[in-house]
Design a protein around this motif. Structure first.
Motif, PDB file in Angstrom:
ATOM      1  N   SER A  57     -37.332 -10.100  -1.513  1.00 17.67           N
ATOM      2  CA  SER A  57     -37.621  -9.968  -0.013  1.00 17.67           C
ATOM      3  C   SER A  57     -37.097 -10.808   0.809  1.00 17.67           C
ATOM      4  CB  SER A  57     -39.368  -9.619  -0.087  1.00 17.67           C
ATOM      5  OG  SER A  57     -39.872 -11.017  -0.424  1.00 17.67           O
ATOM      6  N   ARG A  58     -37.208 -10.516   2.158  1.00 11.66           N
ATOM      7  CA  ARG A  58     -36.922 -11.528   3.210  1.00 11.66           C
ATOM      8  C   ARG A  58     -37.934 -12.744   3.152  1.00 11.66           C
ATOM      9  NH1 ARG A  58     -36.579 -15.475   7.109  1.00 11.66           N
ATOM     10  NH2 ARG A  58     -35.603 -14.879   9.001  1.00 11.66           N
ATOM     11  N   PRO A  63     -33.006 -10.605   0.477  1.00 14.15           N
ATOM     12  CA  PRO A  63     -32.406  -9.232   0.025  1.00 14.15           C
ATOM     13  C   PRO A  63     -30.955  -9.022  -0.541  1.00 14.15           C
ATOM     14  CG  PRO A  63     -33.523  -9.265   2.376  1.00 14.15           C
ATOM     15  CD  PRO A  63     -33.527 -10.828   1.784  1.00 14.15           C
TER      16      PRO A  63
END
Length: 202
Positions: free
Chosen positions: A141-142, A136
């Motif tokens: 995204s994670r 992030p």
């Protein structure tokens, strides 16, 4: 690359009724996260206090399973019951790495276990989680890419605990097992970092 984490949706489905009951009882996701952390600290303390005993090691798989369930439940409570918060997100990530350190580092106190190698496995495991949360920060995204994420690490240490708890003496097999876990962890760091960068670049 497939990991045990891929089973999470099915596991969460089984736990949704329990999560709903906890919400009705007035508990919060952060309280569940804190409980999982306390459980990990307690289990690690048992191994550290009695490194020569088998019974703390035989408790490790149960502790890991309950911790995994609590981690899934707090996620359900946060996302599906309106308890998502910035504090909860920070607590969730920090408690994961603290729990891992508390649970796994005491294994280094067991006689004839390769302590430096074990500590290195734990340290690289923490770096693996850092590689995941970096996503992030760069617009990705994670990342939960494998092959050796949190759930896989738990399986590895759970298996190690059971074998030692059943009376197998540490030796070359424990060193080889830890070496394999280290190699998989290093590859996971690389995999997560590369995929995060690729995703951020679009």
């Amino acid at each position: 690359m497939a990991t045990i984490y891929d089973l999470k949706p099915e596991f969460q489905a089984l736990l949704r009724p329990m999560a709903a009951r906890l919400v009705r009882a007035g508990l919060t996701a952060n309280a569940v996260t804190g409980t999982a952390l306390a459980l990990s600290l307690a289990q690690g303390a048992l191994i550290a206090l009695w490194p020569g005993a088998r019974w703390p090691l035989l408790l490790v798989p149960l502790t890991l399973f309950v911790r995994m369930a609590l981690n899934a439940i707090d996620g359900i409570m946060a996302k599906e019951h309106g308890q998502k918060s910035v504090t909860g997100a920070v607590l969730n990530e920090l408690s994961d790495v603290v729990s891992d350190a508390a649970l796994y580092l005491p294994f280094a106190l067991i006689a004839d276990v390769n302590a430096p190698l074990l500590v290195l496995v734990v340290v690289v495991g923490l770096i693996t989680e850092m590689a995941g949360v970096l996503g992030p920060m760069i617009g990705a995204s994670r990342r939960y890419d494998g092959p050796f994420g949190k759930s896989d690490r738990a399986f590895g240490f759970g298996l190690l605990a059971v074998l030692l708890g059943l009376g197998l003496s540490p030796g070359i097999w424990t060193t080889l097992m830890l070496a394999a876990m280290l190699a998989l962890s290093v590859f996971t760091v690389w995999n997560r970092a590369c995929r995060a960068v690729a995703e951020a670049r679009g």
